[in-house]
Design a protein around this motif. Structure first.
Motif, short mmCIF file in Angstrom:
data_model
loop_
_atom_site.label_atom_id
_atom_site.label_comp_id
_atom_site.label_asym_id
_atom_site.label_seq_id
_atom_site.Cartn_x
_atom_site.Cartn_y
_atom_site.Cartn_z
N LEU A 1 0.82 -1.21 0.00
CA LEU A 1 0.00 0.00 0.00
C LEU A 1 0.86 1.26 0.00
O LEU A 1 0.62 2.19 -0.77
N ILE A 2 1.87 1.29 0.87
CA ILE A 2 2.75 2.46 0.90
C ILE A 2 3.50 2.58 -0.43
O ILE A 2 3.71 3.66 -0.95
N GLY A 3 3.88 1.42 -0.99
CA GLY A 3 4.54 1.43 -2.29
C GLY A 3 3.69 2.06 -3.37
O GLY A 3 4.21 2.67 -4.31
N ASP A 4 2.37 1.97 -3.24
CA ASP A 4 1.46 2.58 -4.22
C ASP A 4 0.97 3.96 -3.77
O ASP A 4 -0.04 4.47 -4.27
N GLY A 5 1.66 4.55 -2.80
CA GLY A 5 1.40 5.94 -2.45
C GLY A 5 0.41 6.20 -1.35
O GLY A 5 0.09 7.35 -1.05
N VAL A 6 -0.13 5.15 -0.71
CA VAL A 6 -1.05 5.36 0.41
C VAL A 6 -0.24 5.73 1.65
O VAL A 6 0.81 5.13 1.91
N THR A 7 -0.69 6.70 2.40
CA THR A 7 -0.02 7.08 3.65
C THR A 7 -1.01 6.97 4.80
O THR A 7 -2.21 7.16 4.63
N GLY B 1 13.39 3.44 0.60
CA GLY B 1 13.72 4.52 1.53
C GLY B 1 12.48 5.28 1.96
O GLY B 1 12.26 5.52 3.15
N ARG B 2 11.66 5.64 0.98
CA ARG B 2 10.42 6.36 1.30
C ARG B 2 9.43 5.47 2.04
O ARG B 2 8.83 5.88 3.05
N ILE B 3 9.27 4.24 1.55
CA ILE B 3 8.31 3.32 2.17
C ILE B 3 8.64 3.09 3.64
O ILE B 3 7.77 3.16 4.51
N SER B 4 9.91 2.83 3.92
CA SER B 4 10.30 2.55 5.31
C SER B 4 10.15 3.79 6.18
O SER B 4 9.77 3.68 7.36
N GLN B 5 10.44 4.97 5.63
CA GLN B 5 10.26 6.19 6.41
C GLN B 5 8.82 6.33 6.89
O GLN B 5 8.57 6.62 8.07
N VAL B 6 7.89 6.12 5.98
CA VAL B 6 6.48 6.24 6.32
C VAL B 6 6.09 5.20 7.38
O VAL B 6 5.42 5.52 8.38
N THR C 1 10.30 12.32 7.46
CA THR C 1 9.89 11.96 8.82
C THR C 1 10.12 13.05 9.85
O THR C 1 9.63 12.94 10.96
N SER C 2 10.88 14.08 9.52
CA SER C 2 11.20 15.10 10.53
C SER C 2 10.98 16.49 9.96
O SER C 2 10.98 16.70 8.74
N ALA C 3 10.80 17.45 10.87
CA ALA C 3 10.58 18.83 10.44
C ALA C 3 11.86 19.38 9.79
O ALA C 3 12.98 18.97 10.13
N LEU C 4 11.69 20.31 8.87
CA LEU C 4 12.83 20.95 8.22
C LEU C 4 13.25 22.17 9.04
O LEU C 4 12.41 23.01 9.40
N GLU D 1 5.97 24.95 6.55
CA GLU D 1 6.28 23.52 6.45
C GLU D 1 5.75 22.86 7.70
O GLU D 1 5.95 23.36 8.81
N SER D 2 5.02 21.75 7.53
CA SER D 2 4.36 21.14 8.68
C SER D 2 4.16 19.65 8.45
O SER D 2 4.41 19.14 7.36
N SER D 3 3.68 18.98 9.48
CA SER D 3 3.38 17.55 9.38
C SER D 3 1.92 17.35 9.04
O SER D 3 1.05 18.05 9.56
N VAL D 4 1.65 16.39 8.14
CA VAL D 4 0.25 16.05 7.81
C VAL D 4 -0.02 14.57 8.06
O VAL D 4 -1.04 14.05 7.65
N GLY D 5 0.89 13.91 8.76
CA GLY D 5 0.72 12.49 9.04
C GLY D 5 2.07 11.84 9.25
O GLY D 5 3.11 12.44 9.01
N ALA D 6 2.04 10.60 9.71
CA ALA D 6 3.29 9.89 9.97
C ALA D 6 4.08 9.75 8.68
O ALA D 6 3.61 9.21 7.69
#
Length: 889
Positions: free
Chosen positions: A290-296, A350-355, A607-610, A692-697
């Motif tokens: 699911l994450i691989g197909d862009g679901v967060t 890299g992206r999948i595991s971060q999420v 995964t972290s704020a800028l 810049e902000s967080s919108v989810g894990a």
């Protein structure tokens, strides 16, 4: 035989027989009635129902699917899973029953060394629709099956339809007899012994209205007869790999093995543990895909399903005894198996595991906070003699602590309690109605798309907006509340379809164009533009003048300033995305965007704020790209060509065979995109990052203004700096130091005030200690401190008074204050009072009840609070009364 090899052989077999290999559609479904694709034929529906002409006469695919209805059953049986793969071959009027049966039988029974699956023919059966004598005859001729290995079943089991009027037809399934250890002879209903693994659908009829799987009328035959088949990849895998169920195949079982190593528990030794192992293995794989197909992860729709899967897997590992982060151990194991069929997973890991890891970290915090509240709620529920957790408590756990209702229900069941889910749903509905009262107002689409399909049947809407902002056209049709209408008059708001249009329909994050459609005595204001069905562009318009009718000649004119600003924002989004990847690295991939004239926002995997320096660097890289006047171009190519060329695709989007690739500065920014853009990057104008902000894990959001809006924003910032400089009587460049100095002086003053307030409160200690009330031998001090004393100072005062009074006699000190409108109370007991069996925790609960709240703590010191300041005096009296009652009772 490995699952990836079963998959490869299937595609190779049908490609060799003239089928076009079509990549799987992404898991998120474009159908508004579905979250995810649940069948292999999903992406071919427009061809089957006649909405589109298929670009090939026959096709084959392995479709990724997710089934959400059975999540609670995963692990409890060996047949339920969430993610699965459906192999299929499809014919669009090319071949029919005989060829479909011939292909299936050959692939299934051909020896493995010749490229088949090598199933033993003697244990294979065929089921058919009971009236389909044609299929029975073919099975006898092609496969040589005798009558006793062909099973006639009714409409419920062997007749397929989409559940609505339209194409349908009889089915024929291939079943395997797994032997008497799996059930009784000729027991077709149980499903364990005679296991169906390939379903052949002969789409030849048209059905009418009616519910359920049977009982609806068959109206006639389709002009073209189609084939739709589905072979369950996981089922074939466990049959060929000699294991009993899908959890033990090569793509899933290694996760169970690793979970077993981590927990020290053995799979196969205890039923409850086995359920948890299966949940972990299934959900980790499903989350990976699911994450691989862009679901967060999120709280709505597909994001909620993903969050639920991840949290069930994490909690199952905890129930198995593993307290440390588990996804970092399990997700790479699942990747190693799944990348054999889906190599893009490794590229994007890299992206999948971060999420995934960010979601686990967030859930671990949730568990820590929420479990405490849950445990208290369970104790209170049981103490009251009830067997159901209140809906309000379940809502609090969800709303405040992030507990999904499913998790609350699951945990409550483990404690022998039910949950008032109806009460929970009612509170959730109230919250959604408050939060979304006006959300998606302009999208108020119609569930019934028949009106759109009727107009779509008249032809595709030609979009001319890439080349021009105005065009002459003709009204093809109009709709009122989703139904085709013959006319509409001044003052009405209706939907209009033109033969061709320059108006861009909202998609890819870009909102729709605005403008006018005019004709002889006719003037329409365009409010919105959408594509409700593929190939159809629909304008929602307000009729300012005249009467609108189909066939009217019109001139469509996009608002020039609107389009220019929209192009600036969309191209600016691509520039910011490229800048993010340049500064942060290739894992900072876009996961969603929204742009309108002058404004853009972009969600990306991180995964972290800028920090401010990083934000400034991104802004600088973006503006340098704008300044370099990079060429912007678009070209069409096939999807495989675009991927090979390095073009980035937006996760979760469904693309046609021919895709549009937009470049800014060549490979620096190369993305699949259907939006409108500037011709050179300099036309984006100024670009100012505003937040810049967080919108989810694992997902961050960056926002920016472009063009004139950016200049206006910078102008407002400049005016603010000037105002602050004047008020603080300092130069602009000295403002940061001046503000920092003022903030530090303010903090110092607040600390001094805090010290003085604490000293003032403690000054009352000596007097209070010298004047206790005698309550049947207990020395009681009940004191209401001045308003504004915080809980920390109350605690200091109570301990100070207790310390001054010694241990010769039992001492109870209760002090109370109202701070910011909320009362708080602290109760302290000496050792002698506790020897008299008095407890601070019991007494503070009595006080807190009078304050409209709750409290708790240890036997010697406890603290509580509430919401009702009017109960302060009653609270102290209640404590004094309780002391007397306990001492004399």
């Amino acid at each position: 035989m490995e699952t990836s090899e079963i998959r490869r052989r299937f595609l190779q077999y049908f490609e060799d027989r003239g089928h076009t290999v079509v990549p799987s559609a992404p898991l998120p479904s474009p159908d508004p009635n579905l979250l995810f694709n649940v069948a292999g034929m999903a992406q071919f529906v427009p061809y089957f129902v006649g909405q589109q002409t298929p670009p090939y006469p026959r096709a084959t695919s392995v479709q990724k699917c997710v089934r959400t209805l059975d999540i609670d059953e995963v692990g409890k049986t060996t047949r339920h899973g969430t993610f699965f793969q459906m192999n299929g071959n499809f014919s669009f009027g090319d071949y029919f029953k005989e060829k479909a049966i011939e292909y299936a039988w050959e692939l299934v029974t051909k020896p493995q060394h010749e490229g088949g699956y090598g199933f033993d023919e003697s244990v294979l059966y065929a089921s058919v629709y009971y009236e389909d004598d044609e299929a029975i005859d073919i099975w006898k001729r092609v496969a040589g099956l005798p009558d006793d290995r062909i099973v006639r079943l009714g409409m419920k089991d062997n007749f397929w339809s989409m559940g609505i009027p339209g194409p349908c037809g009889p089915c024929s399934e291939i079943l395997i007899d797994r032997g008497p250890e799996f059930g009784a002879d000729r027991d077709w209903e149980a499903g364990d012994r005679y296991l169906e693994f390939w379903n052949l659908v002969f789409m030849q009829n048209i059905r009418g209205e009616g519910g359920g799987k049977e009982g609806y009328p068959i109206l006639g035959e389709l002009p073209k007869k189609n084939i739709d088949t589905g072979l369950g990849l996981e089922r074939v895998a466990y049959l060929l790999q000699g294991v009993d169920n899908m959890y033990e195949i090569d793509e899933i079982y290694p996760v169970i093995e690793r979970a077993s190593e981590l927990t020290g528990r053995k799979y196969g030794s205890e039923h409850e543990d086995d359920i948890r192992f299966r949940v972990v293995a299934d959900h980790v794989r499903s989350a990976l895909m699911l994450i691989g197909d862009g679901v967060t992860p999120g709280n709505e729709q597909g994001g909620y399903v993903l969050r639920r899967l991840l949290r069930r897997a994490i909690r199952s590992m905890r129930l198995l005894g593993y307290e440390d982060p588990s996804l970092v151990e399990l997700l790479p194991v699942s990747l190693e198996q799944m990348k054999k069929s889906y190599p893009e997973l490794e590229t994007d890991f890299g992206r999948i595991s971060q999420v995934a890891y960010a979601e686990e970290e967030a859930f671990r915090r949730t568990l820590t906070a929420g479990t405490t509240i849950f445990d208290v709620a369970v104790r209170e529920t049981k103490a009251s003699g009830a067997h159901q957790l209140e809906g309000a408590k379940a809502f609090q756990l969800h709303d405040t602590y992030g507990f999904p209702i499913d998790l609350t229900v699951e945990m409550a069941a483990e404690q022998g309690l039910n949950v008032d889910t109806e009460g929970f749903k009612s509170l959730m509905k109230e919250q959604r109605e408050r939060a979304k009262a006006d959300a998606r107002a302009k999208k108020a689409g119609h569930a019934d798309t028949s009106g759109y399909r009727e107009l779509r049947d008249k032809g595709v809407t030609e979009f001319t907006g890439y080349q021009e902002l105005s065009t002459d056209s003709q009204v093809r049709g109009l709709l009122r509340e989703g139904a085709v209408a013959e006319f509409a008059e001044q003052g009405e708001t209706v939907e209009v379809v033109l033969e061709k249009t320059p108006f861009y329909a909202e998609s890819g994050g870009q909102i729709a164009d605005e403008g006018l459609i005019v004709g002889d005595g006719l003037r329409l204001k365009v409010l919105d533009v959408q594509r409700p069905v593929k190939g159809l562009i629909v304008h929602r318009v307000e009729i300012l003048e005249g009467v609108l009718r189909p066939g009217t000649d019109v001139h469509a004119q996009v608002d020039h300033e609107w389009r220019v600003s929209a192009c600036q924002a969309h191209s600016g989004t691509h520039v910011v995305h490229a800048a993010l990847r340049q500064v942060l690295g290739p894992n900072a991939l876009q996961s969603g965007s929204y742009n309108k004239p002058g404004y853009l926002r972009l969600d990306f995997a991180w995964t972290s704020a800028l920090d401010p320096a990083t934000r400034s660097e991104i802004e600088e890289v973006a503006n340098l790209a704008v300044r370099q006047d990079l060429p912007v171009s678009a070209q069409y190519m096939t999807l495989p060509e675009a991927r090979e060329w390095g073009a980035l695709a937006l996760f979760g989007e469904t693309y046609d065979e021919q895709v549009r690739v937009v470049e800014i500065g060549g490979p620096w920014s190369r993305e699949l995109c259907g939006g409108t853009h500037v011709k050179h990057s300099s036309q984006v104008g100024a670009l100012a990052v505003t937040g810049e902000s967080s919108v989810g894990a694992g997902v961050r959001r960056i926002e920016a203004f472009v063009g004139m809006e950016a200049l206006h924003y910078l102008g407002r910032e400049r005016a603010l700096v000037r105002l602050l400089s004047e008020n603080l009587k300092t130069r602009p460049e000295e403002l940061p130091a001046k503000v920092a100095d003022l903030a530090e002086r303010l903090r110092t003053a607040e600390k001094e005030l805090e010290r003085m307030r604490a000293a003032q409160v403690l000054q009352a200690g000596a007097e209070l200690a010298s004047n206790p009330r005698d309550v049947f031998g207990v020395q009681f001090v009940g004191h209401r401190a001045p308003d504004g004393v915080n809980g920390g100072d109350l605690r200091k005062l109570a301990l100070d008074v207790r310390g001054r009074m010694g241990n010769e006699k039992p001492v109870v000190v209760a002090v109370l204050s109202v701070n910011d409108g909320k009362p708080g109370v602290v109760i302290a007991l000496n050792d002698t009072a506790r020897e008299w069996r008095l407890k601070a925790g019991d007494l503070v609960r009595i006080a807190a009840e009078k304050l409209g709240g709750r409290g708790g703590g240890k036997d010697d010191v406890a603290q509580g609070g509430g919401t009702d300041p009017a109960g302060a005096d009653d609270a102290l009296s209640a404590v004094e009364h309780a002391i007397g009652h306990q001492v004399t009772g």
